[in-house]
Motif scaffolding. Sequence first.
Motif, mmCIF file in Angstrom:
data_model
loop_
_atom_site.group_PDB
_atom_site.id
_atom_site.type_symbol
_atom_site.label_atom_id
_atom_site.label_comp_id
_atom_site.label_asym_id
_atom_site.label_seq_id
_atom_site.Cartn_x
_atom_site.Cartn_y
_atom_site.Cartn_z
ATOM 1 N N TRP A 19 -4.646 12.597 41.088
ATOM 2 C CA TRP A 19 -4.436 13.171 39.762
ATOM 3 C C TRP A 19 -3.063 12.756 39.213
ATOM 4 N N LEU A 20 -2.033 12.827 40.061
ATOM 5 C CA LEU A 20 -0.690 12.453 39.613
ATOM 6 C C LEU A 20 -0.616 10.975 39.232
ATOM 7 N N VAL A 21 -1.290 10.128 39.984
ATOM 8 C CA VAL A 21 -1.248 8.696 39.717
ATOM 9 C C VAL A 21 -2.090 8.330 38.500
ATOM 10 N N MET A 22 -3.222 8.978 38.303
ATOM 11 C CA MET A 22 -4.177 8.563 37.273
ATOM 12 C C MET A 22 -4.153 9.402 36.006
ATOM 13 N N LYS A 23 -3.337 10.443 35.934
ATOM 14 C CA LYS A 23 -3.345 11.282 34.727
ATOM 15 C C LYS A 23 -2.907 10.466 33.523
ATOM 16 N N PRO A 24 -3.471 10.751 32.347
ATOM 17 C CA PRO A 24 -3.119 9.968 31.158
ATOM 18 C C PRO A 24 -1.678 10.237 30.752
ATOM 19 N N ALA A 25 -1.030 9.196 30.263
ATOM 20 C CA ALA A 25 0.342 9.331 29.795
ATOM 21 C C ALA A 25 0.345 10.091 28.474
ATOM 22 N N PRO A 26 1.357 10.905 28.235
ATOM 23 C CA PRO A 26 1.422 11.611 26.956
ATOM 24 C C PRO A 26 1.566 10.613 25.811
ATOM 25 N N VAL A 27 0.928 10.923 24.696
ATOM 26 C CA VAL A 27 0.977 10.046 23.533
ATOM 27 C C VAL A 27 2.283 10.303 22.782
ATOM 28 N N VAL A 28 3.065 9.276 22.654
ATOM 29 C CA VAL A 28 4.311 9.378 21.905
ATOM 30 C C VAL A 28 4.047 8.793 20.523
ATOM 31 N N ASN A 29 4.184 9.625 19.510
ATOM 32 C CA ASN A 29 3.866 9.206 18.151
ATOM 33 C C ASN A 29 5.147 8.806 17.420
ATOM 34 N N ASP A 30 5.708 7.682 17.803
ATOM 35 C CA ASP A 30 6.919 7.220 17.147
ATOM 36 C C ASP A 30 6.625 6.181 16.082
ATOM 37 N N THR A 31 5.360 5.947 15.793
ATOM 38 C CA THR A 31 4.987 4.954 14.791
ATOM 39 C C THR A 31 4.486 5.590 13.499
ATOM 40 N N SER A 32 4.626 6.897 13.370
ATOM 41 C CA SER A 32 4.138 7.538 12.151
ATOM 42 C C SER A 32 4.989 7.098 10.960
ATOM 43 N N GLU A 33 4.356 7.083 9.805
ATOM 44 C CA GLU A 33 5.003 6.623 8.580
ATOM 45 C C GLU A 33 4.874 7.682 7.501
ATOM 46 N N THR A 34 5.684 7.556 6.472
ATOM 47 C CA THR A 34 5.595 8.418 5.305
ATOM 48 C C THR A 34 5.147 7.560 4.123
ATOM 49 N N HIS A 35 4.135 8.049 3.405
ATOM 50 C CA HIS A 35 3.583 7.328 2.256
ATOM 51 C C HIS A 35 3.692 8.231 1.022
ATOM 52 N N ALA A 36 4.135 7.664 -0.085
ATOM 53 C CA ALA A 36 4.286 8.425 -1.321
ATOM 54 C C ALA A 36 3.285 7.931 -2.367
ATOM 55 N N PHE A 37 2.703 8.874 -3.101
ATOM 56 C CA PHE A 37 1.717 8.553 -4.135
ATOM 57 C C PHE A 37 1.984 9.427 -5.356
ATOM 58 N N TYR A 38 1.696 8.884 -6.533
ATOM 59 C CA TYR A 38 1.965 9.572 -7.791
ATOM 60 C C TYR A 38 0.687 9.656 -8.616
ATOM 61 N N PHE A 39 0.387 10.850 -9.103
ATOM 62 C CA PHE A 39 -0.793 11.075 -9.938
ATOM 63 C C PHE A 39 -0.339 11.581 -11.301
ATOM 64 N N ALA A 40 -0.648 10.841 -12.367
ATOM 65 C CA ALA A 40 -0.410 11.288 -13.734
ATOM 66 C C ALA A 40 -1.769 11.663 -14.313
ATOM 67 N N ILE A 41 -1.973 12.938 -14.548
ATOM 68 C CA ILE A 41 -3.277 13.444 -14.992
ATOM 69 C C ILE A 41 -3.225 13.641 -16.506
ATOM 70 N N LEU A 42 -4.095 12.903 -17.205
ATOM 71 C CA LEU A 42 -4.185 13.009 -18.654
ATOM 72 C C LEU A 42 -5.598 13.434 -19.019
ATOM 73 N N GLU A 43 -5.689 14.481 -19.808
ATOM 74 C CA GLU A 43 -6.994 15.009 -20.217
ATOM 75 C C GLU A 43 -7.867 15.342 -19.003
ATOM 76 N N GLY A 44 -7.254 15.778 -17.921
ATOM 77 C CA GLY A 44 -8.013 16.236 -16.757
ATOM 78 C C GLY A 44 -8.400 15.171 -15.763
ATOM 79 N N SER A 45 -8.023 13.905 -16.003
ATOM 80 C CA SER A 45 -8.377 12.857 -15.043
ATOM 81 C C SER A 45 -7.305 11.774 -15.042
ATOM 82 N N ILE A 46 -7.504 10.768 -14.200
ATOM 83 C CA ILE A 46 -6.605 9.623 -14.160
ATOM 84 C C ILE A 46 -7.427 8.375 -14.476
#
Length: 120
Positions: A19-46
């Motif tokens: 179990w000690l030898v074969m247990k899965p390694a913890p997932v290190v999430n150091d590759t996450s990114e931040t994404h920005a998006f902009y919505f301008a809503i005119l007359e209820g839609s884009i």
Amino acid sequence: MRQKLLFLICAALVLAGLWLVMKPAPVVNDTSETHAFYFAILEGSIPESMVIQLKLGDTAKLSFVSDKNAAVHIHGVEMHIVLEAGIKKDIEFVATQTGRFAIEVHVSEIQLGTIEVYPR
């Protein structure tokens, strides 16, 4: 009796070692990114529905502005954003589940876009 006990102890030690030898390694999430998006809503839609693509663990920063009072709902993320006419509203969330999630103007149910979250 003594042999059975010795066999059980050895078997337990072997299983613990495996179990000690074969247990899965913890997932290190150091590759996450931040994404920005902009919505301008005119007359209820884009003009065109947006497709936002993220991976698990990514952060989405969404900015909304509307020419009228409105409410936007993001399915799956279960966010309800109330917009006042002419006032920019920013929200942020981390993608915690895979799938496709609609972004809609609440009353008119006009779709502003889709968030697609993929596995990392």
